[in-house]
Design a protein around this motif. Structure first.
Motif, PDB file in Angstrom:
ATOM      1  N   PHE A   1      -3.777 -22.606  -3.268  1.00 45.44           N
ATOM      2  CA  PHE A   1      -2.359 -22.944  -3.145  1.00 45.44           C
ATOM      3  C   PHE A   1      -1.883 -22.968  -1.703  1.00 45.44           C
ATOM      4  O   PHE A   1      -0.817 -23.489  -1.408  1.00 45.44           O
TER       5      PHE A   1
ATOM      6  N   PRO B   1      -6.303 -26.672  -6.470  1.00 41.70           N
ATOM      7  CA  PRO B   1      -6.415 -25.585  -7.447  1.00 41.70           C
ATOM      8  C   PRO B   1      -7.027 -26.024  -8.779  1.00 41.70           C
ATOM      9  O   PRO B   1      -7.788 -25.270  -9.377  1.00 41.70           O
ATOM     10  N   GLU B   2      -6.676 -27.252  -9.225  1.00 40.98           N
ATOM     11  CA  GLU B   2      -7.153 -27.660 -10.553  1.00 40.98           C
ATOM     12  C   GLU B   2      -8.655 -27.896 -10.583  1.00 40.98           C
ATOM     13  O   GLU B   2      -9.239 -28.021 -11.656  1.00 40.98           O
TER      14      GLU B   2
ATOM     15  N   PHE C   1       5.591 -21.367 -19.092  1.00 37.34           N
ATOM     16  CA  PHE C   1       6.377 -22.557 -19.383  1.00 37.34           C
ATOM     17  C   PHE C   1       7.449 -22.188 -20.404  1.00 37.34           C
ATOM     18  O   PHE C   1       7.141 -21.939 -21.561  1.00 37.34           O
TER      19      PHE C   1
ATOM     20  N   TYR D   1      -2.530 -24.265 -23.271  1.00 35.09           N
ATOM     21  CA  TYR D   1      -2.315 -25.406 -22.364  1.00 35.09           C
ATOM     22  C   TYR D   1      -3.584 -25.823 -21.606  1.00 35.09           C
ATOM     23  O   TYR D   1      -3.939 -27.003 -21.578  1.00 35.09           O
TER      24      TYR D   1
ATOM     25  N   LEU E   1      -5.657 -29.440 -21.835  1.00 34.72           N
ATOM     26  CA  LEU E   1      -5.969 -30.337 -20.721  1.00 34.72           C
ATOM     27  C   LEU E   1      -7.440 -30.728 -20.738  1.00 34.72           C
ATOM     28  O   LEU E   1      -7.811 -31.810 -20.308  1.00 34.72           O
ATOM     29  N   ARG E   2      -8.258 -29.813 -21.244  1.00 38.63           N
ATOM     30  CA  ARG E   2      -9.698 -30.100 -21.293  1.00 38.63           C
ATOM     31  C   ARG E   2     -10.086 -30.807 -22.582  1.00 38.63           C
ATOM     32  O   ARG E   2     -11.265 -30.955 -22.881  1.00 38.63           O
TER      33      ARG E   2
ATOM     34  N   ALA F   1       0.361 -24.677 -13.783  1.00 38.45           N
ATOM     35  CA  ALA F   1      -0.194 -25.836 -14.482  1.00 38.45           C
ATOM     36  C   ALA F   1      -1.354 -26.430 -13.687  1.00 38.45           C
ATOM     37  O   ALA F   1      -2.404 -26.767 -14.236  1.00 38.45           O
ATOM     38  N   ARG F   2      -1.167 -26.505 -12.353  1.00 39.27           N
ATOM     39  CA  ARG F   2      -2.242 -27.022 -11.498  1.00 39.27           C
ATOM     40  C   ARG F   2      -3.457 -26.115 -11.603  1.00 39.27           C
ATOM     41  O   ARG F   2      -4.600 -26.575 -11.719  1.00 39.27           O
TER      42      ARG F   2
ATOM     43  N   GLY G   1      -5.637 -26.732 -14.369  1.00 37.17           N
ATOM     44  CA  GLY G   1      -6.383 -27.987 -14.382  1.00 37.17           C
ATOM     45  C   GLY G   1      -5.551 -29.238 -14.495  1.00 37.17           C
ATOM     46  O   GLY G   1      -6.102 -30.329 -14.643  1.00 37.17           O
ATOM     47  N   ALA G   2      -4.233 -29.114 -14.469  1.00 35.88           N
ATOM     48  CA  ALA G   2      -3.388 -30.297 -14.588  1.00 35.88           C
ATOM     49  C   ALA G   2      -3.272 -30.994 -13.238  1.00 35.88           C
ATOM     50  O   ALA G   2      -3.131 -30.334 -12.214  1.00 35.88           O
ATOM     51  N   SER G   3      -3.310 -32.329 -13.253  1.00 30.18           N
ATOM     52  CA  SER G   3      -3.028 -33.061 -12.025  1.00 30.18           C
ATOM     53  C   SER G   3      -1.531 -32.978 -11.766  1.00 30.18           C
ATOM     54  O   SER G   3      -0.766 -32.525 -12.620  1.00 30.18           O
TER      55      SER G   3
END
Lengths: 349, 296
Positions: A54, A74-75, A89, A100, A104-105, B198-199, B202-204
């Motif tokens: 970050f 980071p992702e 969230f 979540y 995403l995966r 979220a990043r 793994g989120a873009s």
């Protein structure tokens, strides 16, 4: 595995003329519960955020399992972070928050549900799974944040003061739980904290930071018993620090009280923990000091007595609270002492 | 029940009761203004929309003729107006979102300067903006001069002004600050840590925006869209000054009924038709925004 799981090589962060983190090298082994301990503003969170991706480092490299991740966002790092204020969230339920990362995966529905249920059980939130975040208490939110990061099985879990917002009782309960979780699932945890009790409870290795530098690292017990300098001794646990001068291998603490300590002539700090000091005229100790008792503070199982030396220096003495009634009145003169070898002599920088 | 009586007699006014009176007192002025300046005239015109205009007089009654005329005579301008307003509101809301998002999450202290600049343009007034676009898009305007200087064109372009495109550009410019404000306000409630988390999972950047930010600011998106849509749909100055004379908007026709033709019942019927159509469209847009950007 050969080599450490996480390696920092000369990692530094500067903001203009201000250096938040001086070049820092650390090696963190697999399955370590590693703690970075320091006062606020010492750069520990910046260091953690650099590991998480970050904050871009000004120089140095970050390696996870030998692979350079310094430039990855980071992702794309094998790290997971639990943020100080959680970053849950609010428009999602506890279950949706935890799911979540797997969604995403594109994890298959059945595997996803099973993994989320396992996580909910691990953090004891089964009954609250379908509540929205604003309907959860602080402790419950903390668990959701933990589960949300753990479900992705990160190679390194980064914990940024995760318990700072909880009250003391809840924090202690979470200490137990974090220990159990770490024992149950293994993995490498890095905890950033300013709370030395938390660090002592959880970590097997500690790096103490001050002013953007790691000033000491090692096992918690070693740091407590052999602090590298006056800052560490005072920050990790309570410590009495008595400034004095060493002259020809002798330190004079007070008129008539001298310590033999070979070394060059220079100002030193004599460090002695409150629990090492014995109290009362009958104490058979090698080092003795005359003092005046000025305050007694009841702290539960033990109490602190504040005593003033003739030099004006103040000493904290820890006693069993059962002995509190047998103490002389405030203002009385008392004799304090400790065994040779219980104190530490640190050169003044 | 002496006990109860005693309690009643000695009881001080409960804080609840007191605050209720205070609430009424505080709301009364706004309520009266709203009643006198909004509800009353609107009701009056609603009743009048069923009356009939004849030569030099207005005949009270209950006739649907005005509404029938709206649909037979003015359905073209009505649809065109809804179309333009929809386009303006969509473009403005998207631009407003991008601007507010950049100010909130990317630009740091520069963002505040930009936000203030955007809001300062509200001080300039509405007509000033229209005339600004006249000088930019006109035959001798800044844009034409610049293009000629650059050698890209030889003759000044006539097509820049007096068409629907000029109306859309002018209205978008006018409405953008109004679209930015509600969205920026809603974005301030979204914690940056949520995006970082979220990043981290793994989120873009785009994915985090869709999953985390947009679902949380749905009411603000609709508010911005609605504000821009209603102001654009009801506008008649911009189309009169920069629009095509042959493609006037519905507001121009309403104005004509009230001023030139003195047919207030017809004007009222047209106004209520526009209001009803606008509300219906906003309901649909609200439904779509809610579905598309829901938490998944």
């Amino acid at each position: 595995m050969v080599g450490p799981l996480l390696e920092l090589r000369g990692l530094a962060k500067r903001y203009g003329a201000h250096t938040a983190v001086h070049p820092t090298s650390l090696a963190i082994e697999k399955n370590d519960f590693f703690a970075i301990l320091g006062p606020s503003g010492c750069g520990k969170t910046t260091l953690l955020r650099m590991i998480g991706g970050f904050v871009p480092p000004s120089e140095g490299r970050i390696l996870v399992a030998g692979a350079d991740v310094t430039r990855l966002p980071p992702e794309r790092r094998p790290t997971g972070m639990v943020f100080q204020n959680y970053g849950l969230f609010p428009h999602m339920t506890a279950r949706q928050n935890i799911a979540y990362g797997l969604r995403l995966r594109r994890t298959a529905r059945r595997d996803l549900d099973r993994a989320v249920d396992e996580m909910l059980a691990l953090v004891h939130l089964e009954a609250f799974a379908d509540r929205l975040v604003p309907q959860l208490s602080g402790g419950q939110r903390q668990r959701v944040a933990l589960a949300r990061a753990l479900i992705l099985k990160p190679q390194v879990l980064l914990l940024d003061e995760p318990l700072a917002a909880l009250d003391l009782k809840l924090r202690k309960a979470m200490h137990r739980e974090l220990r159990q979780i770490h024992q149950a699932i293994g993995g490498t945890f890095i905890l950033v904290s300013h709370d030395q009790t938390e660090v002592m409870t959880l970590a097997n290795r500690v790096a103490v930071m001050n002013g953007g530098k790691v000033v000491q690292q090692g096992a918690p017990r070693d740091i407590y018993t052999r602090p590298a300098d006056a800052f560490v001794s005072a920050f990790v646990g309570e410590a009495n620090i008595l400034p004095a001068n060493r002259l020809r291998g002798v330190i004079e603490l007070a008129p008539g009280t001298v310590l033999a300590d070979p070394g060059p002539d220079q100002p030193v700090n004599v460090v002695i923990r409150p629990e090492q000091i014995q109290f009362g005229p009958g104490a058979e100790t090698a080092i003795r000091l005359q003092a005046r008792m000025v305050d007694a503070i009841f702290l539960g199982p033990f109490s602190h007595l504040r005593c003033e030396l003739a030099t004006g220096a103040s000493l904290l003495v820890q006693i069993d609270s059962n002995d509190l009634n047998r103490m002389p009145a405030l203002g009385s003169n008392v004799t304090l002492g400790w065994q040779a070898g219980n104190h530490l002599v640190l050169d003044q920088a | 029940m002496p006990e109860n009586l005693a309690t009643k007699l000695t009881a001080t006014p409960s804080p609840d009761g007191r605050s209720r009176i205070a609430t009424i007192v505080l709301l009364l002025p706004a309520f009266l203004v709203f009643l006198g300046l909004f509800v009353a005239p609107l009701s009056f015109f609603f009743v009048q929309s069923f009356w009939k205009a004849s030569i030099f007089s207005i005949v009270p009654g209950f006739y649907l003729d005005n509404y029938i005329e709206v649909f037979t005579q003015y359905s073209g301008p009505l649809l065109r107006t809804l179309d333009i307003a929809f386009l303006v509101a969509t473009v403005t809301t998207i631009l407003g979102f991008l601007f507010a998002y950049a100010v909130r999450f990317s630009l740091g202290s520069l963002g505040n300067v930009l936000l203030l600049t955007a809001l300062t343009t509200l001080f300039g007034g509405y007509l000033v903006k229209i005339y600004a676009w006249l000088t930019i898009l006109g035959v001798d305007g800044i844009l034409n001069s610049a293009l000629i200087r650059l050698g890209l064109i030889r003759q000044p372009l006539q097509i820049l002004l007096y068409n629907t495109g000029a109306v859309v550009v002018t209205l978008t410019h006018y409405l953008l600050p109004l679209a930015i404000l509600p969205i920026y306000g809603a974005l301030r409630e979204v914690d940056e840590t949520e995006l970082a988390a979220a990043r981290d999972m793994g989120a873009s950047g785009g994915r985090a925006m869709r999953d985390i930010v947009l679902p949380q600011i749905r009411p603000a998106l609709l508010a911005s869209f609605g504000l821009c849509f209603l102001l654009a749909a009801g506008d008649y100055v911009t189309p009169a000054l920069v629009g095509s004379p042959g493609r006037a908007m519905f507001g121009n026709f309403i104005q004509e009924q009230f001023s030139l033709r003195m047919n207030t019942p017809e004007g009222a019927a047209m106004s209520f038709t526009l209001i009803a159509a606008s509300l219906a469209l906003l309901c649909v847009v609200g439904f779509v925004i809610n579905r598309v950007f829901r938490a998944r």
